[in-house]
Design an enzyme around this catalytic site. Structure first.
Site, PDB file in Angstrom:
ATOM      1  N   GLU A  53      90.409  51.255  92.158  1.00  0.00           N
ATOM      2  CA  GLU A  53      89.089  51.027  91.544  1.00  0.00           C
ATOM      3  C   GLU A  53      88.064  50.471  92.522  1.00  0.00           C
ATOM      4  O   GLU A  53      88.291  49.441  93.159  1.00  0.00           O
ATOM      5  CB  GLU A  53      89.242  50.063  90.366  1.00  0.00           C
ATOM      6  CG  GLU A  53      87.939  49.820  89.621  1.00  0.00           C
ATOM      7  CD  GLU A  53      88.206  49.315  88.222  1.00  0.00           C
ATOM      8  OE1 GLU A  53      88.518  50.137  87.343  1.00  0.00           O
ATOM      9  OE2 GLU A  53      88.124  48.090  88.015  1.00  0.00           O
ATOM     10  N   LYS A  55      85.128  48.476  92.666  1.00  0.00           N
ATOM     11  CA  LYS A  55      84.504  47.465  91.804  1.00  0.00           C
ATOM     12  C   LYS A  55      83.852  46.465  92.748  1.00  0.00           C
ATOM     13  O   LYS A  55      84.507  45.507  93.184  1.00  0.00           O
ATOM     14  CB  LYS A  55      85.617  46.835  90.955  1.00  0.00           C
ATOM     15  CG  LYS A  55      85.206  45.745  90.037  1.00  0.00           C
ATOM     16  CD  LYS A  55      86.244  45.430  88.967  1.00  0.00           C
ATOM     17  CE  LYS A  55      87.442  44.666  89.456  1.00  0.00           C
ATOM     18  NZ  LYS A  55      88.247  44.075  88.356  1.00  0.00           N
ATOM     19  N   LYS A 114      84.080  54.215  85.095  1.00  0.00           N
ATOM     20  CA  LYS A 114      84.443  52.963  84.429  1.00  0.00           C
ATOM     21  C   LYS A 114      83.165  52.294  83.940  1.00  0.00           C
ATOM     22  O   LYS A 114      82.350  51.844  84.741  1.00  0.00           O
ATOM     23  CB  LYS A 114      85.169  52.082  85.443  1.00  0.00           C
ATOM     24  CG  LYS A 114      85.987  50.978  84.838  1.00  0.00           C
ATOM     25  CD  LYS A 114      87.290  51.518  84.317  1.00  0.00           C
ATOM     26  CE  LYS A 114      88.099  50.494  83.578  1.00  0.00           C
ATOM     27  NZ  LYS A 114      88.393  49.299  84.344  1.00  0.00           N
ATOM     28  N   GLU A 163      91.297  52.897  76.179  1.00  0.00           N
ATOM     29  CA  GLU A 163      91.866  51.600  76.562  1.00  0.00           C
ATOM     30  C   GLU A 163      92.204  50.751  75.339  1.00  0.00           C
ATOM     31  O   GLU A 163      91.400  50.619  74.422  1.00  0.00           O
ATOM     32  CB  GLU A 163      90.869  50.849  77.442  1.00  0.00           C
ATOM     33  CG  GLU A 163      91.407  49.489  77.895  1.00  0.00           C
ATOM     34  CD  GLU A 163      90.436  48.792  78.820  1.00  0.00           C
ATOM     35  OE1 GLU A 163      90.121  49.358  79.890  1.00  0.00           O
ATOM     36  OE2 GLU A 163      89.996  47.689  78.470  1.00  0.00           O
ATOM     37  N   ASN A 184      95.393  47.409  78.706  1.00  0.00           N
ATOM     38  CA  ASN A 184      94.757  46.459  79.619  1.00  0.00           C
ATOM     39  C   ASN A 184      95.439  45.098  79.515  1.00  0.00           C
ATOM     40  O   ASN A 184      95.473  44.486  78.448  1.00  0.00           O
ATOM     41  CB  ASN A 184      93.261  46.333  79.294  1.00  0.00           C
ATOM     42  CG  ASN A 184      92.486  45.701  80.445  1.00  0.00           C
ATOM     43  OD1 ASN A 184      93.070  45.092  81.336  1.00  0.00           O
ATOM     44  ND2 ASN A 184      91.183  45.862  80.425  1.00  0.00           N
ATOM     45  N   GLU A 214      96.830  48.682  83.160  1.00  0.00           N
ATOM     46  CA  GLU A 214      95.557  48.280  83.753  1.00  0.00           C
ATOM     47  C   GLU A 214      95.488  46.765  83.953  1.00  0.00           C
ATOM     48  O   GLU A 214      95.890  46.004  83.080  1.00  0.00           O
ATOM     49  CB  GLU A 214      94.390  48.646  82.825  1.00  0.00           C
ATOM     50  CG  GLU A 214      94.243  50.095  82.474  1.00  0.00           C
ATOM     51  CD  GLU A 214      93.080  50.297  81.489  1.00  0.00           C
ATOM     52  OE1 GLU A 214      93.147  51.233  80.691  1.00  0.00           O
ATOM     53  OE2 GLU A 214      92.129  49.484  81.508  1.00  0.00           O
ATOM     54  N   SER A 215      94.933  46.373  85.080  1.00  0.00           N
ATOM     55  CA  SER A 215      94.522  44.983  85.378  1.00  0.00           C
ATOM     56  C   SER A 215      95.679  44.050  85.753  1.00  0.00           C
ATOM     57  O   SER A 215      96.776  44.122  85.178  1.00  0.00           O
ATOM     58  CB  SER A 215      93.776  44.332  84.203  1.00  0.00           C
ATOM     59  OG  SER A 215      92.610  45.037  83.890  1.00  0.00           O
TER      60      SER A 215
HETATM   61  O1  LIG Z   1      87.408  42.719  86.044  1.00  0.00           O
HETATM   62  C1  LIG Z   1      86.804  41.892  85.349  1.00  0.00           C
HETATM   63  O2  LIG Z   1      86.503  40.745  85.736  1.00  0.00           O
HETATM   64  C2  LIG Z   1      86.366  42.245  83.952  1.00  0.00           C
HETATM   65  C3  LIG Z   1      85.668  41.327  83.200  1.00  0.00           C
HETATM   66  C4  LIG Z   1      85.241  41.641  81.936  1.00  0.00           C
HETATM   67  C5  LIG Z   1      85.509  42.877  81.392  1.00  0.00           C
HETATM   68  C6  LIG Z   1      86.215  43.818  82.133  1.00  0.00           C
HETATM   69  C7  LIG Z   1      86.644  43.500  83.397  1.00  0.00           C
HETATM   70  N1  LIG Z   1      87.345  44.413  84.155  1.00  0.00           N
HETATM   71  C8  LIG Z   1      87.538  45.757  83.771  1.00  0.00           C
HETATM   72  C9  LIG Z   1      88.833  46.323  84.141  1.00  0.00           C
HETATM   73  O3  LIG Z   1      89.405  46.983  83.288  1.00  0.00           O
HETATM   74  C10 LIG Z   1      89.406  46.127  85.495  1.00  0.00           C
HETATM   75  O4  LIG Z   1      88.369  46.276  86.416  1.00  0.00           O
HETATM   76  C11 LIG Z   1      90.514  47.093  85.885  1.00  0.00           C
HETATM   77  O5  LIG Z   1      91.493  47.192  84.912  1.00  0.00           O
HETATM   78  C12 LIG Z   1      91.149  46.612  87.204  1.00  0.00           C
HETATM   79  O6  LIG Z   1      91.637  45.305  87.040  1.00  0.00           O
HETATM   80  P1  LIG Z   1      92.067  44.409  88.288  1.00  0.00           P
HETATM   81  O7  LIG Z   1      93.085  45.172  89.071  1.00  0.00           O
HETATM   82  O8  LIG Z   1      92.634  43.162  87.696  1.00  0.00           O
HETATM   83  O9  LIG Z   1      90.831  44.174  89.078  1.00  0.00           O
END
Ligand SMILES: O=C(O)c1ccccc1NCC(=O)[C@H](O)[C@H](O)COP(=O)(O)O
Length: 270
Positions: A53, A55, A114, A163, A184, A214-215
């Site tokens: 991602e 970001k 996204k 999601e 997520n 995810e995340s």
């Molecule tokens: O990433 C954030 O801080 C966030 C905050 C509020 C709403 C959504 C958010 N993220 C969206 C996502 O789904 C993540 O960017 C994505 O799953 C990747 O997660 P990560 O690997 O933990 O950065």
């Protein structure tokens, strides 16, 4: 989402901004690159299917990466990413539709848009291979219905990542006809991350659905944990972007995909 439900102020702010954003102009029509096929190709080559991602920042990030997103995208693909996710939300994540457009032109893997899409007009912003619909944010006042939005996205050619965060949301996604479901690990009410979420919810996702964790995935051990729990692929942002230390994105991706240094074809124009 129930309007009375408590959510983190940052997420409320994201939603308020999303409600205000309009759509694009002309109706988008896209011929997508297949996300499931990209996962299969990477798995067949012995690598882990990772959606990397882009970001630039986020409400939970410690800093911001200002590198050219196209450079980042090419490094991610060189590191073995099966697909890319590009934030297009401008106010809280530093994204833009123009970034996605440039990235998609520069790589040949599928690209996920996204964003926080709440109504149909917001589908008509930019071509992407996949769009995201977040169950939790739909069905409140002023938002579209999940089933209708899924159909509207598919009519435009998009694949749709739906999601979820709970078993009840998985049921809603399946009832709406989702064939790509993400679970997520980040609770959007509190922004806390718990990999146990995926482990708890994944068994409710039917066979035949492409399932993405995810995340919160940081290490190869986390990947093993998510794959053992049934993930077909992983969506990873922060561990690859490394916002505060700004380390080598290609190396970060490679560490998580298990790609050999010389085995990956680099990007090509479409
Ligand atoms: O990433 C954030 O801080 C966030 C905050 C509020 C709403 C959504 C958010 N993220 C969206 C996502 O789904 C993540 O960017 C994505 O799953 C990747 O997660 P990560 O690997 O933990 O950065």
């Amino acid at each position: 989402m129930d309007d009375s439900e408590e959510i983190a102020p940052a997420v409320q702010s994201i939603l308020d901004a999303a409600r205000e954003r309009g759509g694009g102009g002309d109706r988008v029509s896209v011929t997508p690159r297949s996300l499931p096929d990209a996962f299969d190709a990477v798995a067949d080559a012995g690598r882990t299917p990772v959606v990397a991602e882009i970001k630039p920042t986020s409400p939970t990030a410690d800093g911001e990466r200002t590198d050219d997103p196209v450079d980042l995208a090419q490094q991610m693909v060189a590191g073995g990413a099966a697909a890319l996710s590009v934030l297009t939300e401008p106010d809280h994540f530093g994204g833009s539709a123009e970034t996605l457009e440039r990235v998609r032109e520069a790589v040949d893997v599928p690209v996920l848009r996204k964003d926080f899409i709440l109504h149909e007009a917001q589908l008509d912003v930019v071509e992407a291979d996949v769009v995201l619909l977040i169950v939790r944010f739909l069905e409140a006042e002023g938002t579209g219905d999940l089933t209708d939005l899924l159909a509207a996205a598919r009519e435009r050619g998009f694949q749709v990542l739906v999601e979820t965060h709970t078993a009840a949301e998985v049921e809603q996604a399946v009832d709406a006809g989702a064939d790509i479901i993400g679970v997520n690990n980040r609770d959007l009410a509190e922004l806390a991350v718990d990999l146990g979420t995926f482990e708890a919810v994944a068994p409710d996702v039917p066979d035949g659905v492409t399932l993405i964790a995810e995340s919160g995935i940081q290490t190869p051990d986390d990947i093993t944990r998510m794959r053992d729990a049934g993930a077909d692929a992983l969506l990873i942002g922060s561990a690859i972007m490394d916002h505060d230390a700004a380390t080598d994105v290609e190396a970060n991706t490679r560490r998580l995909t298990g790609a050999d240094t010389d085995a990956i074809e680099t990007t090509t124009d479409t």
